[in-house]
Design a protein around this motif. Structure first.
Motif, PDB file in Angstrom:
ATOM      1  N   ALA A  35      21.622  31.618   3.556  1.00 38.91           N
ATOM      2  CA  ALA A  35      21.626  30.245   3.059  1.00 38.91           C
ATOM      3  C   ALA A  35      23.036  29.824   2.646  1.00 38.91           C
ATOM      4  N   ALA A  36      23.739  30.719   1.947  1.00 41.02           N
ATOM      5  CA  ALA A  36      25.099  30.400   1.507  1.00 41.02           C
ATOM      6  C   ALA A  36      26.031  30.208   2.708  1.00 41.02           C
ATOM      7  N   ALA A  37      25.929  31.089   3.697  1.00 40.86           N
ATOM      8  CA  ALA A  37      26.786  30.978   4.891  1.00 40.86           C
ATOM      9  C   ALA A  37      26.471  29.705   5.666  1.00 40.86           C
ATOM     10  N   PHE A  38      25.192  29.369   5.759  1.00 36.93           N
ATOM     11  CA  PHE A  38      24.789  28.169   6.492  1.00 36.93           C
ATOM     12  C   PHE A  38      25.351  26.922   5.823  1.00 36.93           C
ATOM     13  N   LEU A  39      25.244  26.833   4.508  1.00 39.62           N
ATOM     14  CA  LEU A  39      25.719  25.646   3.808  1.00 39.62           C
ATOM     15  C   LEU A  39      27.246  25.561   3.834  1.00 39.62           C
ATOM     16  N   GLN A  40      27.902  26.708   3.922  1.00 39.49           N
ATOM     17  CA  GLN A  40      29.354  26.692   4.046  1.00 39.49           C
ATOM     18  C   GLN A  40      29.771  26.135   5.402  1.00 39.49           C
ATOM     19  N   LEU A  41      28.968  26.427   6.426  1.00 39.50           N
ATOM     20  CA  LEU A  41      29.251  25.900   7.763  1.00 39.50           C
ATOM     21  C   LEU A  41      28.952  24.407   7.871  1.00 39.50           C
ATOM     22  N   HIS A  42      28.070  23.933   7.002  1.00 40.84           N
ATOM     23  CA  HIS A  42      27.644  22.528   7.045  1.00 40.84           C
ATOM     24  C   HIS A  42      27.890  21.878   5.690  1.00 40.84           C
ATOM     25  N   PRO A  43      29.098  21.391   5.484  1.00 41.38           N
ATOM     26  CA  PRO A  43      29.419  20.761   4.201  1.00 41.38           C
ATOM     27  C   PRO A  43      28.541  19.540   3.941  1.00 41.38           C
ATOM     28  N   ALA A  44      28.537  19.120   2.707  1.00 40.49           N
ATOM     29  CA  ALA A  44      27.742  17.956   2.331  1.00 40.49           C
ATOM     30  C   ALA A  44      28.195  16.738   3.126  1.00 40.49           C
TER      31      ALA A  44
ATOM     32  N   GLY B 111      20.020  13.338   3.081  1.00 40.06           N
ATOM     33  CA  GLY B 111      21.463  13.194   3.134  1.00 40.06           C
ATOM     34  C   GLY B 111      22.231  14.446   2.768  1.00 40.06           C
ATOM     35  N   LEU B 112      21.585  15.604   2.845  1.00 41.53           N
ATOM     36  CA  LEU B 112      22.231  16.857   2.446  1.00 41.53           C
ATOM     37  C   LEU B 112      22.867  17.586   3.625  1.00 41.53           C
ATOM     38  N   LEU B 113      22.448  17.234   4.837  1.00 36.81           N
ATOM     39  CA  LEU B 113      22.958  17.865   6.051  1.00 36.81           C
ATOM     40  C   LEU B 113      23.135  16.809   7.120  1.00 36.81           C
ATOM     41  N   ASP B 114      23.967  17.134   8.098  1.00 34.72           N
ATOM     42  CA  ASP B 114      24.107  16.270   9.254  1.00 34.72           C
ATOM     43  C   ASP B 114      23.890  17.131  10.497  1.00 34.72           C
ATOM     44  N   GLY B 115      23.206  16.581  11.473  1.00 37.84           N
ATOM     45  CA  GLY B 115      22.960  17.335  12.696  1.00 37.84           C
ATOM     46  C   GLY B 115      21.504  17.267  13.100  1.00 37.84           C
TER      47      GLY B 115
ATOM     48  N   PHE C  96      20.572  28.638  11.386  1.00 35.95           N
ATOM     49  CA  PHE C  96      20.154  29.379  10.194  1.00 35.95           C
ATOM     50  C   PHE C  96      19.438  30.670  10.584  1.00 35.95           C
ATOM     51  N   SER C  97      18.589  30.602  11.602  1.00 39.97           N
ATOM     52  CA  SER C  97      17.883  31.804  12.060  1.00 39.97           C
ATOM     53  C   SER C  97      18.862  32.880  12.515  1.00 39.97           C
TER      54      SER C  97
ATOM     55  N   LEU D 103      18.483  22.851  -1.928  1.00 34.49           N
ATOM     56  CA  LEU D 103      18.369  23.202  -0.513  1.00 34.49           C
ATOM     57  C   LEU D 103      18.655  24.688  -0.299  1.00 34.49           C
ATOM     58  N   ALA D 104      19.661  25.215  -0.999  1.00 37.93           N
ATOM     59  CA  ALA D 104      19.973  26.648  -0.898  1.00 37.93           C
ATOM     60  C   ALA D 104      18.782  27.484  -1.335  1.00 37.93           C
ATOM     61  N   GLN D 105      18.099  27.042  -2.390  1.00 33.58           N
ATOM     62  CA  GLN D 105      16.932  27.776  -2.883  1.00 33.58           C
ATOM     63  C   GLN D 105      15.779  27.717  -1.882  1.00 33.58           C
ATOM     64  N   VAL D 106      15.573  26.543  -1.272  1.00 35.83           N
ATOM     65  CA  VAL D 106      14.504  26.392  -0.285  1.00 35.83           C
ATOM     66  C   VAL D 106      14.781  27.279   0.928  1.00 35.83           C
ATOM     67  N   LEU D 107      16.023  27.271   1.409  1.00 40.88           N
ATOM     68  CA  LEU D 107      16.374  28.084   2.573  1.00 40.88           C
ATOM     69  C   LEU D 107      16.256  29.575   2.263  1.00 40.88           C
ATOM     70  N   ALA D 108      16.681  29.969   1.070  1.00 41.52           N
ATOM     71  CA  ALA D 108      16.576  31.385   0.688  1.00 41.52           C
ATOM     72  C   ALA D 108      15.115  31.805   0.582  1.00 41.52           C
ATOM     73  N   SER D 109      14.283  30.921   0.026  1.00 41.28           N
ATOM     74  CA  SER D 109      12.860  31.233  -0.102  1.00 41.28           C
ATOM     75  C   SER D 109      12.205  31.332   1.271  1.00 41.28           C
ATOM     76  N   PHE D 110      12.519  30.369   2.140  1.00 49.92           N
ATOM     77  CA  PHE D 110      11.937  30.393   3.481  1.00 49.92           C
ATOM     78  C   PHE D 110      12.425  31.615   4.249  1.00 49.92           C
ATOM     79  N   GLY D 111      13.720  31.901   4.155  1.00 48.63           N
ATOM     80  CA  GLY D 111      14.269  33.052   4.851  1.00 48.63           C
ATOM     81  C   GLY D 111      13.641  34.350   4.389  1.00 48.63           C
TER      82      GLY D 111
END
Length: 221
Positions: free
Chosen positions: A202-211, A156-160, A169-170, A92-100
C-alpha cells in the motif's frame, strides 16, 4: 450407479445441505488426487458416500461440481458491500492494506493454491478448469480491487484507470510469492508477514501515485 447402504451412510440424516457439502469436498479431493479429466462421477460418489442420483440432483455434472468448488472459495475474496469509501490518503492506505491482507491470506491457503495447480496441470486436457478459475475465482478479487480503486478515484485520491491501478497494486502485493507457492519453494507467510507485506504494498503504491493536485483557487486577474 454408486449405492450406499443404510449402515454406510454418514450420520447427517441425509440433510441435503450436508450431503452437498460432502459431495463438493469429495469432488475437490478427487480432482486434487487424480486430476479433473481423469476423475469420474462414480469416484466422487464413492468418496462422498452418496449415490450418483444425489450428485446430479444436489450439484450437477462434473463441470458444475468444479464450478461450485471454485465459487465457494471465490466468495472469500469478495469485498463487503459496507466498506466505506476512503476519505483521505491515510484511510486509503488502510483500506488497501486491509484488502491486501485478506487477498494474500485467502489465496495463499493451501487449498486455493491446489486449485491453481490443478488448473495448470489440466490446461491441455481440461482447459475449462483454468477458464472457470479465471472467470469465477480470479475475477472476484480483480472486481473487488477495481471497486476500491474506483472509489478512491471518485474521492479524488488517485488518478488513473481503476483496472490498471488494481493491476499495479496486485503486482506490488504479490511480487513473486504466488509463483513460489505454486512451485512449492516457499512457505505460506504467517499472519504478521502477510500484514506487513500488505502495508508495504500500500505504501509503495501510494508513493507511485501521488495525491491528485487540487485546482488552483482563484484569484482574479
Amino acid at each position: 450407479m454408486a449405492r450406499t447402504t443404510k449402515s454406510e451412510r454418514p450420520p447427517d440424516g441425509g440433510d441435503p445441505a450436508a450431503v452437498r457439502g460432502r459431495i463438493l469436498d469429495a469432488a475437490f479431493a478427487a480432482f486434487m488426487k487424480s486430476g479433473y479429466a481423469a476423475t469420474s462421477t462414480l469416484e466422487i460418489a464413492r468418496r462422498a458416500r452418496a449415490s450418483k442420483r444425489e450428485l446430479y440432483a444436489l450439484v450437477g455434472n462434473k463441470q458444475e461440481m468444479l464450478i461450485a468448488c471454485i465459487t465457494e472459495r471465490a466468495r472469500r475474496l469478495e469485498v463487503p458491500a459496507d466498506v466505506p469509501a476512503p476519505g483521505d490518503r491515510e484511510a486509503l492506505a488502510q483500506v488497501l492494506a486491509s484488502f491486501g491482507t485478506q487477498l494474500v491470506r485467502e489465496i495463499s491457503d493451501p487449498a486455493v493454491v491446489a486449485v491453481f495447480r490443478l488448473a495448470i496441470a489440466e490446461a491441455i486436457q481440461a482447459p475449462e478448469v483454468a477458464r472457470t478459475l479465471d472467470s469465477i475465482g480470479r475475477e472476484a478479487s480483480r472486481t473487488a480491487l477495481r471497486e476500491v480503486m474506483a472509489r478512491a478515484r471518485k474521492a479524488g485520491l488517485l488518478d488513473g484507470r481503476p483496472a490498471e491501478l488494481a493491476e499495479q497494486f496486485s503486482g506490488l502485493l504479490w511480487r513473486d510469492l504466488l509463483l513460489s507457492l505454486l512451485l512449492g519453494v516457499a512457505e505460506r507467510p504467517n499472519a504478521r508477514e502477510i500484514a506487513e507485506r500488505a502495508r508495504d504494498a500500500a505504501a509503495a503504491f501510494l508513493q507511485l501515485h501521488p495525491a491528485v493536485a487540487s485546482p488552483a483557487k482563484g484569484g482574479g486577474g
